[in-house]
Design an enzyme around this catalytic site. Structure first.
Site, PDB file in Angstrom:
ATOM      1  N   ARG A  53      23.003  10.441   3.006  1.00 52.46           N
ATOM      2  CA  ARG A  53      24.042  11.387   2.594  1.00 52.46           C
ATOM      3  C   ARG A  53      23.825  12.797   3.142  1.00 52.46           C
ATOM      4  O   ARG A  53      24.762  13.564   3.283  1.00 52.46           O
ATOM      5  CB  ARG A  53      24.113  11.449   1.069  1.00 52.46           C
ATOM      6  CG  ARG A  53      25.081  10.406   0.527  1.00 52.46           C
ATOM      7  CD  ARG A  53      25.238  10.550  -0.934  1.00 52.46           C
ATOM      8  NE  ARG A  53      23.918  10.598  -1.574  1.00 52.46           N
ATOM      9  CZ  ARG A  53      23.690  10.336  -2.852  1.00 52.46           C
ATOM     10  NH1 ARG A  53      24.683  10.024  -3.621  1.00 52.46           N
ATOM     11  NH2 ARG A  53      22.489  10.394  -3.353  1.00 52.46           N
TER      12      ARG A  53
ATOM     13  N   HIS B 142       6.827  -7.407   1.979  1.00 49.86           N
ATOM     14  CA  HIS B 142       5.981  -7.048   3.113  1.00 49.86           C
ATOM     15  C   HIS B 142       4.620  -7.747   3.083  1.00 49.86           C
ATOM     16  O   HIS B 142       3.968  -7.865   4.107  1.00 49.86           O
ATOM     17  CB  HIS B 142       5.851  -5.526   3.261  1.00 49.86           C
ATOM     18  CG  HIS B 142       4.913  -4.873   2.289  1.00 49.86           C
ATOM     19  ND1 HIS B 142       5.258  -4.598   0.995  1.00 49.86           N
ATOM     20  CD2 HIS B 142       3.644  -4.427   2.429  1.00 49.86           C
ATOM     21  CE1 HIS B 142       4.249  -4.014   0.390  1.00 49.86           C
ATOM     22  NE2 HIS B 142       3.245  -3.889   1.237  1.00 49.86           N
TER      23      HIS B 142
ATOM     24  N   HIS C 198       5.046  -9.760  -4.669  1.00 47.73           N
ATOM     25  CA  HIS C 198       3.855  -9.990  -3.852  1.00 47.73           C
ATOM     26  C   HIS C 198       2.922 -11.061  -4.436  1.00 47.73           C
ATOM     27  O   HIS C 198       2.440 -11.940  -3.735  1.00 47.73           O
ATOM     28  CB  HIS C 198       3.047  -8.694  -3.683  1.00 47.73           C
ATOM     29  CG  HIS C 198       3.874  -7.523  -3.237  1.00 47.73           C
ATOM     30  ND1 HIS C 198       4.906  -7.649  -2.340  1.00 47.73           N
ATOM     31  CD2 HIS C 198       3.830  -6.200  -3.546  1.00 47.73           C
ATOM     32  CE1 HIS C 198       5.448  -6.454  -2.126  1.00 47.73           C
ATOM     33  NE2 HIS C 198       4.814  -5.568  -2.853  1.00 47.73           N
TER      34      HIS C 198
HETATM   35  C1  BG6 Z   1       4.852  -1.986  -3.106  1.00 39.79           C
HETATM   36  C2  BG6 Z   1       4.812  -1.448  -4.511  1.00 39.79           C
HETATM   37  O1  BG6 Z   1       5.728  -3.065  -3.026  1.00 39.79           O
HETATM   38  O2  BG6 Z   1       3.552  -2.393  -2.722  1.00 39.79           O
HETATM   39  C3  BG6 Z   1       3.814  -0.308  -4.612  1.00 39.79           C
HETATM   40  O3  BG6 Z   1       6.098  -0.994  -4.889  1.00 39.79           O
HETATM   41  C4  BG6 Z   1       2.465  -0.723  -4.080  1.00 39.79           C
HETATM   42  O4  BG6 Z   1       3.708   0.151  -5.965  1.00 39.79           O
HETATM   43  C5  BG6 Z   1       2.598  -1.360  -2.712  1.00 39.79           C
HETATM   44  O5  BG6 Z   1       1.647   0.441  -4.007  1.00 39.79           O
HETATM   45  C6  BG6 Z   1       1.282  -1.957  -2.253  1.00 39.79           C
HETATM   46  O6  BG6 Z   1       1.390  -2.347  -0.912  1.00 39.79           O
HETATM   47  P1  BG6 Z   1       0.122  -2.370   0.020  1.00 39.79           P
HETATM   48  O7  BG6 Z   1       0.638  -2.930   1.327  1.00 39.79           O
HETATM   49  O8  BG6 Z   1      -0.377  -0.971   0.129  1.00 39.79           O
HETATM   50  O9  BG6 Z   1      -0.866  -3.275  -0.653  1.00 39.79           O
END
Ligand code: BG6
Length: 487
Positions: free
Chosen positions: A46, A175, A237
């Protein structure tokens, strides 16, 4: 290998995720010459600013998140030249002309819409994209987590997005599935003859999955306080990691074969209802303490000095998978903010040998343990019993066989997002969550969440920099077990 030329549109393009992860990730792909032709990255937000201002913003982000040694000036220049910017309120039906003008015809380039916004906007953005005539039958959409707040809201989002994009072109990103060490989990299991025959309740005593973070809520307090650790980490995750550890061998890694196996695990997870939620789950919330010797504020202080919040920043869970392979093998899950260190690992604890031929004097026979270290210091460690060299009586000790990625592989390995973003452009959905997976994951999470409410189970305080409230240790101690780091 280069990917086909693309227009990559990022909604929420100036947000934290975009600047911290997506832009650096795409930059590295540029550096490896995987991005070719006149591929473009178009940020939508935005804020009224020029493309020059946006490029400066990204240049600043690269300075912060990409080590200087990797920032070759000609690559930075090439990358910044790919960036475009469109100021647009994507929740409104009008004003889409600039974006339309910025896009190449969809037949000429792969077109990706990446929604890095609040999930409450996903439906409206997709509808508006369609009404603006920007969705052709080859476009892809990427949905960032959290996908909703519970099963119902996730279903509503999936319906709205599904009304515009067919399932095979919806990429729900987690991810963790892009992490090298997570992918290696599959290679470890299915690329070696050694482990799979032992990978069941006959040989495995229990499994632990820990994702400990030393950071706090990092300026995301508003989001986090509505989510909590269960929704923020476990729903996505953790359940994905659990699936990769527990699933049956897929016949290949192609599109749906692996996802078909994962969904069976999710559906076999035993629900944790009000009757047992206090025995099987622990909620914690950090208070002021010290991490790495530095004092840090508590969660409530990070919320702006509120005197109360019912959100957990740590959760430990004992869960069970009701199927033939895993009957009687508990999976202990634990994640928390402001723990002593950043460390993610999966521990496969094998059963004790059935009979000790060495006699008591030789020392304790520790059962074998496989520790899969996801981050940092990625690696795999298998502890085996060994004779301590020397004359005299037989003495035994558990010694690790150690595989360290850093020692075995000298090349830099890509961050999770790099791999996943390129998979979207290639159109490979295997490492993305299918709608039924998200639904099954939420169904299990919702039951716990409802049980917490029903039993009025509040988070217990723990000092920042500790491994959590004592109940987290007791969760295992009650079963005569302990967390790997406590040994
Ligand atoms: C994210 C969460 O999906 O994953 C975060 O929202 C978290 O709270 C993060 O810190 C951790 O990812 P990584 O790759 O640093 O282990």
């Amino acid at each position: 290998l280069p990917v086909p030329p693309f227009d990559f549109v990022v909604f929420g393009g100036t947000g934290d995720l975009s600047l911290r992860k997506l832009m650096p990730g795409l930059f590295y792909r540029e550096a490896d010459r995987q991005i070719i032709g006149d591929s473009r990255i178009i940020a939508v937000s935005r804020t009224d600013q020029t493309v020059g201002q946006f490029r400066n913003q990204v240049a600043g982000a690269l300075d912060r998140y990409v080590p200087a040694a990797d920032r070759h000036p000609e690559v930075v220049e090439r990358f910044l030249a790919r960036l475009h910017y469109v100021a647009l309120d994507a929740t409104r039906g009008e004003g889409w002309g600039d974006l339309r003008d910025a896009l190449a015809p969809a037949e000429e380039k792969v077109r990706v819409f990446y929604l890095a916004t609040s999930p409450s906007l996903f439906g409206a953005i997709c509808r508006n994209l369609k009404d603006a005539g920007l969705v052709s039958d080859t476009c892809r959409v990427v949905l960032e987590k959290p996908l909703g707040h519970d099963r119902k809201s996730a279903q509503a989002i999936n319906e709205e997005v599904g009304a515009v994009f067919p399932e095979e072109r919806i990429f729900r990103i987690d991810h963790y599935l892009g992490k090298e060490s997570v992918q290696n989990l599959m290679v470890l299991r299915f690329g070696n003859a050694l482990f799979e025959p032992l990978w069941d309740s006959g040989w495995i005593d229990h499994v632990q999955i820990t994702v400990a973070e030393s950071i706090g809520v990092e300026g995301r307090a508003e989001y986090y306080d509505r989510a909590g650790a269960l929704r923020d980490m476990v729903q996505n995750h953790f359940l994905q990691l659990l699936c990769l550890v527990a699933m049956e061998p897929p016949s290949s890694l192609s599109e749906d074969t692996m996802r078909n196996e994962k969904i069976k695990v999710l559906r076999a997870l035993r629900p944790i209802g009000a009757a047992e939620v206090k025995q099987k789950t622990v909620r914690g919330q950090y208070r002021p303490g010290a991490v790495d010797g530095k004092p840090v504020p508590g969660y409530l202080e990070e919320l702006g000095g509120r005197n109360q919040s019912n959100t957990e920043t740590l959760v430990s869970i004992k869960c069970e998978i009701d199927n033939w392979r895993w009957g009687g093998v508990p999976f202990y899950l634990r994640t928390g903010k402001r723990m002593p260190t950043r460390c993610s690992e999966i521990v496969i604890q094998f059963k004790a040998i059935p009979h000790n031929v060495f006699g008591k004097g030789a020392g304790e026979l520790a059962a074998n343990k496989l520790v899969i270290r996801l981050q940092p210091d990625e690696g795999v460690r298998l502890s085996i019993m060994t004779k301590v060299p020397g004359p005299g009586g037989l003495r035994l000790r558990s010694v690790p066989l150690n595989l360290s990625y850093a020692e075995a592989f000298k090349d830099r390995y890509p961050e999770a997002y790099e791999r996943l973003l390129m998979d979207v452009v290639r159109g490979n959905p295997a490492l993305f969550m299918r709608r039924d997976e998200v639904d099954a994951a939420w169904a299990w999470i919702d039951t716990i969440q409802a049980a917490w409410v029903e039993t009025d189970m509040k988070p217990e305080p723990y000092s920042a920099g500790s491994w959590g409230p004592i109940s987290s240790a007791l969760l295992l101690a009650r079963d005569n077990r302990s967390w790997h780091d406590a040994e």
